[in-house]
Motif scaffolding. Structure first.
Motif, PDB file in Angstrom:
ATOM      1  N   LYS A  85       3.039   5.219  -1.619  1.00 27.35           N
ATOM      2  CA  LYS A  85       3.811   4.899  -2.820  1.00 27.35           C
ATOM      3  C   LYS A  85       3.917   3.391  -3.019  1.00 27.35           C
ATOM      4  O   LYS A  85       3.834   2.888  -4.140  1.00 27.35           O
ATOM      5  N   ALA A  86       4.082   2.645  -1.918  1.00 26.41           N
ATOM      6  CA  ALA A  86       4.221   1.193  -2.012  1.00 26.41           C
ATOM      7  C   ALA A  86       2.931   0.523  -2.443  1.00 26.41           C
ATOM      8  O   ALA A  86       2.943  -0.494  -3.126  1.00 26.41           O
ATOM      9  N   LEU A  87       1.813   1.083  -2.058  1.00 23.61           N
ATOM     10  CA  LEU A  87       0.529   0.444  -2.329  1.00 23.61           C
ATOM     11  C   LEU A  87      -0.167   0.988  -3.573  1.00 23.61           C
ATOM     12  O   LEU A  87      -1.245   0.532  -3.921  1.00 23.61           O
ATOM     13  N   THR A  88       0.437   1.955  -4.232  1.00 21.34           N
ATOM     14  CA  THR A  88      -0.150   2.544  -5.424  1.00 21.34           C
ATOM     15  C   THR A  88       0.596   2.060  -6.652  1.00 21.34           C
ATOM     16  O   THR A  88       1.817   2.132  -6.713  1.00 21.34           O
ATOM     17  N   VAL A  89      -0.121   1.584  -7.646  1.00 30.08           N
ATOM     18  CA  VAL A  89       0.491   1.157  -8.901  1.00 30.08           C
ATOM     19  C   VAL A  89       0.652   2.398  -9.767  1.00 30.08           C
ATOM     20  O   VAL A  89      -0.311   3.074 -10.085  1.00 30.08           O
TER      21      VAL A  89
END
Length: 102
Positions: A85-89
């Motif tokens: 979730k943190a690395l996906t825009v």
């Protein structure tokens, strides 16, 4: 002549006001994106701290192999979800346009 000078001054004042309002709006939109990123980073750090705490307790008091595997496996799933979730825009910030503009 004084009327034209007053109208010119008023026109200049309105143009400066509009320009500053646009700059303020752009700065606010940029700040929103930064706050969103910092909020997500805070959640990632809090989740990691909780995972490490639970794992530390179970590893420090050995005895149950199933509990040890659960404590190491389940948080790995949460960590992978959080990192994904943190690395996906997921959103794009598109400036809102006023009605009537094309």
């Amino acid at each position: 002549m004084e009327i034209l000078a007053a109208l010119g001054g008023l026109f200049a004042l309105v143009m400066v006001w509009r320009t500053s309002a646009r700059a303020t709006r752009r700065a606010a939109e940029g700040a929103k994106a930064g706050v969103r990123l910092m909020s997500l980073a805070g959640r990632v750090i809090a989740t990691a701290a909780a995972i490490v705490g639970v794992q530390w307790i179970v590893i420090a008091h050995p005895g149950n192999t199933t509990l040890l595997l659960a404590v190491l496996g389940v948080p790995a799933l949460f960590a992978s979800y959080t990192l994904t979730k943190a690395l996906t825009v997921t959103t794009t910030d598109v400036p809102q346009q006023r009605k009537g503009r094309r």
